[in-house]
Write an enzyme that holds these catalytic residues in place. Structure first.
Site, short mmCIF file in Angstrom:
data_model
loop_
_atom_site.label_atom_id
_atom_site.label_comp_id
_atom_site.label_asym_id
_atom_site.label_seq_id
_atom_site.Cartn_x
_atom_site.Cartn_y
_atom_site.Cartn_z
N ASP A 86 0.85 -1.18 0.16
CA ASP A 86 -0.03 0.02 -0.02
C ASP A 86 0.79 1.08 -0.07
O ASP A 86 0.53 2.29 -0.46
CB ASP A 86 -0.97 0.17 1.28
CG ASP A 86 -1.49 -1.29 1.55
OD1 ASP A 86 -1.00 -2.35 1.31
OD2 ASP A 86 -2.58 -1.19 2.28
N ALA A 87 1.97 1.24 0.70
CA ALA A 87 2.95 2.19 0.85
C ALA A 87 3.52 2.80 -0.36
O ALA A 87 3.53 4.29 -0.69
CB ALA A 87 4.24 1.89 1.44
#
Length: 370
Positions: free
Chosen positions: A159-160
């Site tokens: 997600d980062a």
């Protein structure tokens, strides 16, 4: 259970089949985008996913909404959406959220940079630049290992790659200072080396899922890979297409696009577990919207073949629109999580609306919108 799954699939097929043949018209794309944007703004302080409190305005959930809302604001007929976002920035003194190194808390920086581009007010990006400069000169050296101390000081979950790298690319673009680009490339490559499965051309959400199976399949979370795919687009938008950095991301993007095309369901969405369509027949609109965004962007920018990917965009967009209710709420958004789960017509989240608006911005262009 098998009969129940078959009944669910039949119901979804019947629902989506009624919209698949509809032609996509730019005016209708704008209409539904405004409907979703307006509903989400009205319900901005609502609670979701069983939470007792609304998300903080600078939280990643809202940051992902702003990423899509900026794209809608560029298309809207007035500046009220820009003004709404500008008021949030002013109220929060243009600060990022509370954690120095955590990628989630950098997401709102993408909105700040885009507002700076419109208004030219350096106060809008000064705190972000200051914080990123601090991180540059005090770089985290923690292990990517999920169990190591302070492990999320680096981008060790997929997600980062949506949350923080585009901000670094934006700062590079507006300043011309390669220190932002160099850091972003170093850390993005480290994450990809760690989480990317070359055989499947997909990202594990994080280290915990590398050895897990779900109904006999590897666990590749749809929204997780959606974060990555959309993040790649948002990064490439900031880079010179002739640069080696752009070509690195383009190669990765094309590899993922080819695999994702194979995994689209007949109904137009992508299953919450990308390799487990049989076990997750329910639509999921956040990850699916990100894939539509990425495909349409690729066609619009001449890097994906329209004949190959165009039908997937059309089928996918019509499916997503069919899950927007009369009031403008996008349903079937999986709640906050890190793995395949549940979604239903009454489940929504702000990041789902952001993904939908991002998709719409490129679908609009693809079908001739000006």
């Amino acid at each position: 259970m098998k009969i129940l799954r078959l009944l669910m699939i039949a119901a979804i097929l019947a629902h989506v089949g009624s919209v698949q043949a509809q032609d996509i018209k730019p005016a209708e794309v704008k209409e539904v985008m405004q409907k979703v944007a307006d509903w989400q703004i009205i319900h901005f302080k609502d609670t979701y996913s069983g939470r007792e409190r609304a998300h903080h305005p600078l939280d990643w959930t809202n940051g992902a909404f702003y990423v899509g809302l900026v794209k809608w604001a560029e298309m809207a007929d007035d500046d009220r959406y820009y003004n709404w976002m500008k008021n949030i920035g002013k109220e929060k003194d243009w600060e990022l959220y509370k954690r120095m190194y955590h990628a989630d808390d950098h997401t709102v920086g993408q909105m700040y940079v885009n507002l700076y581009r419109k208004y030219g007010d350096e106060e809008m990006i000064k705190p972000t630049t200051k914080q990123f400069d601090f991180m540059l000169y005090h770089q985290a050296t923690t292990s990517m290992d999920w169990k190591s101390p302070f492990h999320q000081s680096r981008w060790n979950w997929c997600d980062a790659l949506f949350m923080s790298p585009p901000v670094w690319a934006q700062l590079y673009n507006i300043t011309g200072d390669e220190k932002y680009l160099d850091f972003m490339m170093k850390e993005f490559k480290a994450t990809t080396d760690f989480l990317f499965d070359k055989k499947e051309s997909l990202y594990y959400r994080d280290q915990r899922y590398m050895t897990q199976e779900d109904n006999g399949t590897k666990v590749f979370w749809s929204r997780g890979n959606g974060w990555v795919f959309a993040g790649l687009v948002n990064i490439m938008n900031e880079l010179d297409p002739e640069s080696k950095e752009y070509k690195y991301f383009l190669k990765l993007y094309k590899t993922m696009a080819e695999r994702l095309l194979e995994l689209q369901t007949p109904q137009g969405h992508w299953a919450m577990s990308l390799l487990g369509q049989e076990f997750y027949p329910t639509p999921e609109t956040s990850g699916s919207s990100f894939y539509i965004y990425g495909f349409a962007w690729g066609i619009n920018n001449g890097v994906l073949d329209k004949a190959t990917y165009g039908p997937a965009v059309e089928k996918g967009w019509n499916a997503m629109v069919s899950y927007v209710n009369e009031e403008g709420m996008l349903g079937y958004v999986q709640p906050i999580g890190a793995a395949p789960g549940n979604a239903s017509p009454d489940k929504t989240e702000v990041y789902g609306a952001g993904a939908f608006l991002s998709a719409g911005s490129e679908v609009f262009k693809l079908y001739g919108g000006k």
